[in-house]
Design an enzyme around this catalytic site. Sequence first.
Site, PDB file in Angstrom:
ATOM      1  N   SER A   1      12.587  -4.011  -1.178  1.00 23.20           N
ATOM      2  CA  SER A   1      11.236  -3.830  -0.655  1.00 23.20           C
ATOM      3  C   SER A   1      10.207  -3.558  -1.758  1.00 23.20           C
ATOM      4  CB  SER A   1      11.265  -2.715   0.388  1.00 23.20           C
ATOM      5  OG  SER A   1      10.065  -2.660   1.106  1.00 23.20           O
TER       6      SER A   1
ATOM      7  N   ASP B   1       4.059  -6.208   0.167  1.00 21.10           N
ATOM      8  CA  ASP B   1       5.025  -5.636  -0.775  1.00 21.10           C
ATOM      9  C   ASP B   1       6.091  -6.689  -1.060  1.00 21.10           C
ATOM     10  OD1 ASP B   1       6.279  -5.555   1.697  1.00 21.10           O
ATOM     11  OD2 ASP B   1       7.332  -3.685   1.305  1.00 21.10           O
TER      12      ASP B   1
ATOM     13  N   ASP C   1       9.104  -7.467  -0.108  1.00 16.52           N
ATOM     14  CA  ASP C   1       9.806  -8.225   0.940  1.00 16.52           C
ATOM     15  C   ASP C   1       8.899  -8.544   2.121  1.00 16.52           C
ATOM     16  OD1 ASP C   1       9.686  -5.647   2.006  1.00 16.52           O
ATOM     17  OD2 ASP C   1      11.635  -5.807   2.996  1.00 16.52           O
TER      18      ASP C   1
ATOM     19  N   ASP D   1       7.366  -6.841   4.454  1.00 17.71           N
ATOM     20  CA  ASP D   1       7.433  -6.224   5.785  1.00 17.71           C
ATOM     21  C   ASP D   1       6.270  -5.258   5.983  1.00 17.71           C
ATOM     22  OD1 ASP D   1       8.266  -4.129   4.170  1.00 17.71           O
ATOM     23  OD2 ASP D   1       9.991  -3.584   5.410  1.00 17.71           O
TER      24      ASP D   1
END
Length: 449
Positions: free
Chosen positions: A100, A241, A243, A245
């Site tokens: 992440s 960010d 990833d 999400d």
Amino acid sequence: MGRMFGTDGVRGVANKELTADLAYKLGKAGAFILTEGTHRPKILVGMDTRISGDMLESALVAGILSVGAEAICVGVIPTPAIAYLTRKYNADAGVVISASHNPVEYNGIKFFNKNGYKLSDELEDSIQALIRDDFKDVPVLTGENIGRKIEEDGEAIRDYIDFAKSTIKGDLKGLKVALDCANGASYITSVEAFKELEAEVHVINNKPDGININRNSGSTHPEDLMEYVVKNNCHMGLAFDGDADRCLAIDEKGNLINGDFILAICGKELKKQGRLKKNTIVVTVMSNLGLDIAMKKEEINTIKTKVGDRYVLEEMLKNDYAIGGEQSGHIIFSDYNTTGDGLVTALQLAHIVKESGKTFSELCSIMKELPQVLVNAKVPNDQKDIYLKDEEIKSEIDTITKNLDGSGRVLIRPSGTEPLVRVMLEGENQKEIDKLAHGLAKLIENKVK
């Protein structure tokens, strides 16, 4: 062996804590537990842009194949895409290799069940127990019973972009948007989605090289985007960010707009459309009190959970709420996806700005953020509940709360990982709450000496 799974899967420094050996075991155990009883199970595998992704994917996939499951490898793709596509493709599970917003040396492995939800603690414990017991009772497969790896050819990215675009009506023509992809998993999906919706798209940090993910970029470092938006006269900026999400925004004046403001704006819009179920948004205890005050004016309820998007989602599922999220930009729209989705959030926000005919900063005036002070008090792990037991500390908290008189609050949270309790105060006077927070933290520290 301590608990392997944290709040967001298994995470650690790649090749040191999160080794290829551990990735193999997680693939093997995860595939076995999540697909038990299925004849030839399918598991979707995606990752972000980190250099260690290839190594961990190879090992993870080997583990999946060893118990007879098929691994469908879709390459670099946002985490929420795996959650969505696991359902769309009727896969038995999904796995994402990502850490992440963490620096490049970290990586992580996170599982989704066949419905696209993160795993329960119980399922994670079953996976860990299987690894701990060295795969006792797991049959050794040979010959035709071993699974196959299927390399996917780009259809997954196309399907996710189409899904994200379908969450808004109409187009984004006339909107000038700057995107910061953090050199991460959104570098194709977010850019394509906004272009196809006919926005004027400007992009920074969309050239991943395996080591520049999150580096001075994205939602954790939005400074360059703040500058870019103003310099290029954009209507808004959107920062993802690693990833994708989560998503934070920048208004046309270069101000950072956090998840609290996004929840306020989107909550109000959902209410206007008659889609805000039970007239409620779900937030965490760390959300600014200004959000509660703003929502009260709009006659919208706020329900608070522990910090962590998994707790927000739990509350949303339990009571069928439409929207929830965190200050960090993890926003969940339960009508669309089963996890925080940066692109879906970005598109909702952009659509609201376009349709409103107002500037983004005007929309953000819905909420006034109260000053917030956070002070760490050093406390031994076995005394982290002292603030609940000690009479003098309790009395001081009551006095502060009384003096703030509804226009501020005290929140004390023990750290889950360090010998600390976090003392957080909100109120209208920055100087006053700063003094009170430091005084309370000192009192707590003195009591444990």
